[in-house]
Motif scaffolding. Structure first.
Motif, mmCIF file in Angstrom:
data_model
loop_
_atom_site.group_PDB
_atom_site.id
_atom_site.type_symbol
_atom_site.label_atom_id
_atom_site.label_comp_id
_atom_site.label_asym_id
_atom_site.label_seq_id
_atom_site.Cartn_x
_atom_site.Cartn_y
_atom_site.Cartn_z
ATOM 1 N N PRO A 70 -4.694 -8.978 -1.587
ATOM 2 C CA PRO A 70 -3.432 -8.471 -0.965
ATOM 3 C C PRO A 70 -2.216 -8.836 -1.785
ATOM 4 O O PRO A 70 -0.889 -8.459 -1.485
ATOM 5 N N ASP A 71 -2.260 -9.600 -2.789
ATOM 6 C CA ASP A 71 -1.243 -9.847 -3.659
ATOM 7 C C ASP A 71 -0.967 -8.931 -4.729
ATOM 8 O O ASP A 71 0.004 -8.889 -5.419
ATOM 9 N N GLU A 72 -2.008 -7.987 -4.843
ATOM 10 C CA GLU A 72 -1.953 -6.629 -5.796
ATOM 11 C C GLU A 72 -1.265 -5.410 -5.024
ATOM 12 O O GLU A 72 -1.460 -5.251 -3.838
ATOM 13 N N ASN A 73 -0.747 -4.550 -5.771
ATOM 14 C CA ASN A 73 -0.673 -3.106 -5.214
ATOM 15 C C ASN A 73 -1.543 -2.239 -5.324
ATOM 16 O O ASN A 73 -2.594 -2.217 -5.982
ATOM 17 N N TYR A 74 -1.782 -1.600 -4.046
ATOM 18 C CA TYR A 74 -2.736 -0.916 -3.950
ATOM 19 C C TYR A 74 -2.096 0.790 -3.672
ATOM 20 O O TYR A 74 -1.261 0.877 -2.958
ATOM 21 N N HIS A 75 -2.499 1.790 -4.478
ATOM 22 C CA HIS A 75 -1.795 2.780 -4.512
ATOM 23 C C HIS A 75 -2.998 3.932 -4.289
ATOM 24 O O HIS A 75 -4.028 3.902 -4.908
ATOM 25 N N VAL A 76 -3.162 4.708 -3.260
ATOM 26 C CA VAL A 76 -4.300 5.598 -2.678
ATOM 27 C C VAL A 76 -3.934 7.080 -2.940
ATOM 28 O O VAL A 76 -3.308 7.494 -2.016
ATOM 29 N N LEU A 99 -4.474 11.119 -3.046
ATOM 30 C CA LEU A 99 -5.388 12.161 -2.827
ATOM 31 C C LEU A 99 -5.069 13.584 -3.532
ATOM 32 O O LEU A 99 -3.935 14.014 -3.617
ATOM 33 N N ILE A 100 -5.727 14.075 -3.982
ATOM 34 C CA ILE A 100 -5.735 15.379 -4.396
ATOM 35 C C ILE A 100 -6.654 16.367 -3.927
ATOM 36 O O ILE A 100 -8.054 15.882 -3.586
ATOM 37 N N VAL A 101 -6.225 17.320 -3.246
ATOM 38 C CA VAL A 101 -6.785 18.273 -2.172
ATOM 39 C C VAL A 101 -6.458 19.714 -2.435
ATOM 40 O O VAL A 101 -5.496 20.270 -2.702
ATOM 41 N N THR A 102 -7.628 20.460 -1.871
ATOM 42 C CA THR A 102 -7.413 21.992 -1.929
ATOM 43 C C THR A 102 -7.980 22.270 -0.166
ATOM 44 O O THR A 102 -8.474 21.012 0.450
ATOM 45 N N PRO A 103 -8.081 23.419 0.253
ATOM 46 C CA PRO A 103 -8.913 23.569 1.453
ATOM 47 C C PRO A 103 -10.249 23.273 1.340
ATOM 48 O O PRO A 103 -11.037 23.295 2.671
ATOM 49 N N TRP A 104 -10.941 22.918 0.319
ATOM 50 C CA TRP A 104 -12.339 22.836 0.275
ATOM 51 C C TRP A 104 -12.831 21.680 -0.719
ATOM 52 O O TRP A 104 -14.029 21.715 -0.542
ATOM 53 N N SER A 105 -11.958 20.850 -1.208
ATOM 54 C CA SER A 105 -12.571 19.885 -1.859
ATOM 55 C C SER A 105 -11.247 18.668 -1.880
ATOM 56 O O SER A 105 -10.114 19.095 -1.563
ATOM 57 N N TYR A 106 -11.663 17.545 -2.155
ATOM 58 C CA TYR A 106 -10.868 16.442 -2.457
ATOM 59 C C TYR A 106 -11.159 15.383 -3.390
ATOM 60 O O TYR A 106 -12.400 15.356 -3.669
ATOM 61 N N SER A 107 -10.287 14.548 -4.006
ATOM 62 C CA SER A 107 -10.841 13.453 -4.645
ATOM 63 C C SER A 107 -9.721 12.398 -4.642
ATOM 64 O O SER A 107 -8.576 12.596 -4.268
ATOM 65 N N VAL A 108 -10.081 11.165 -4.494
ATOM 66 C CA VAL A 108 -9.271 10.093 -4.275
ATOM 67 C C VAL A 108 -9.674 8.805 -5.186
ATOM 68 O O VAL A 108 -10.798 8.632 -5.631
ATOM 69 N N TYR A 109 -8.668 8.050 -5.442
ATOM 70 C CA TYR A 109 -8.972 6.907 -6.349
ATOM 71 C C TYR A 109 -7.914 5.623 -6.144
ATOM 72 O O TYR A 109 -7.104 6.103 -5.284
ATOM 73 N N ARG A 110 -8.305 4.558 -6.636
ATOM 74 C CA ARG A 110 -7.382 3.674 -6.336
ATOM 75 C C ARG A 110 -6.206 3.503 -7.759
ATOM 76 O O ARG A 110 -6.706 3.350 -8.951
ATOM 77 N N GLY A 111 -5.231 3.640 -7.500
ATOM 78 C CA GLY A 111 -4.125 3.484 -8.373
ATOM 79 C C GLY A 111 -3.325 2.194 -8.354
ATOM 80 O O GLY A 111 -3.893 1.259 -7.647
ATOM 81 N N SER A 112 -2.358 2.178 -9.003
ATOM 82 C CA SER A 112 -1.697 0.811 -8.793
ATOM 83 C C SER A 112 -0.326 1.186 -8.582
ATOM 84 O O SER A 112 0.397 1.748 -8.420
ATOM 85 N N LEU A 127 0.958 -1.106 -0.037
ATOM 86 C CA LEU A 127 0.007 -0.028 -0.075
ATOM 87 C C LEU A 127 0.931 1.243 0.033
ATOM 88 O O LEU A 127 1.736 1.428 0.982
ATOM 89 N N THR A 128 0.515 2.165 -0.910
ATOM 90 C CA THR A 128 1.501 3.243 -1.030
ATOM 91 C C THR A 128 0.329 4.500 -1.028
ATOM 92 O O THR A 128 -0.771 4.292 -1.556
ATOM 93 N N THR A 129 0.615 5.631 -1.252
ATOM 94 C CA THR A 129 -0.176 6.967 -1.044
ATOM 95 C C THR A 129 0.714 8.079 -1.671
ATOM 96 O O THR A 129 2.180 8.240 -1.430
ATOM 97 N N HIS A 130 0.207 8.840 -2.131
ATOM 98 C CA HIS A 130 0.789 10.253 -2.395
ATOM 99 C C HIS A 130 -0.304 11.516 -2.429
ATOM 100 O O HIS A 130 -1.428 11.129 -2.468
ATOM 101 N N VAL A 131 0.003 12.724 -1.981
ATOM 102 C CA VAL A 131 -0.945 13.793 -2.018
ATOM 103 C C VAL A 131 -0.508 14.827 -2.900
ATOM 104 O O VAL A 131 0.681 15.356 -2.952
ATOM 105 N N LEU A 132 -1.430 15.252 -3.729
ATOM 106 C CA LEU A 132 -1.266 16.914 -4.704
ATOM 107 C C LEU A 132 -2.089 17.622 -4.184
ATOM 108 O O LEU A 132 -3.152 17.485 -3.967
#
Length: 117
Positions: free
Chosen positions: A96-102, A104-117, A4-9
């Protein structure tokens, strides 16, 4: 085994969100169980997987992104209370044998999230 990995824009500034505190919890019938807490680096990513190997298993999880403290630290004037203090993303690991990348795209008033690889 997957991981499981993540990043934030930060689309408010158009940059990767460096310095966001991220918490990972496993969600059980007894409530959330803390697994790890990290902070995003200069590229908006946490260094290394949040969870991998034998600890990366099928189940319910949540990621908490502390966006209010991030925007305040950058001098963004937020109302009190902030519209978004924390972004909590509940999700499931079904394979669990697959990669999950989550990401987050964010501003102070909104966000979006999705499953990447």
């Amino acid at each position: 085994m997957g991981k499981l990995t993540t990043h934030v824009l930060d689309t408010y500034t158009g940059r990767p969100a460096a310095g966001i505190r991220v918490e990972l919890h496993e969600v059980s019938d007894a409530g959330p169980v803390p697994i790890v807490e990290r902070t995003t680096g200069d590229d908006g990513r946490c260094t290394g997987p949040l969870i991998e190997g034998v600890r990366f298993r099928k189940g319910r999880y949540s990621l908490t992104f502390h966006v209010g403290e991030y925007f305040r630290a950058r001098g963004v004037s937020l109302p009190d209370p902030a519209f978004l203090e924390n972004v909590v993303v509940p999700f499931g690991i079904a394979t669990p044998d697959e990669n999950y990348h989550v990401p987050l795209i964010v501003t102070p008033w909104s966000y979006s999230v999705y499953r990447g690889s």
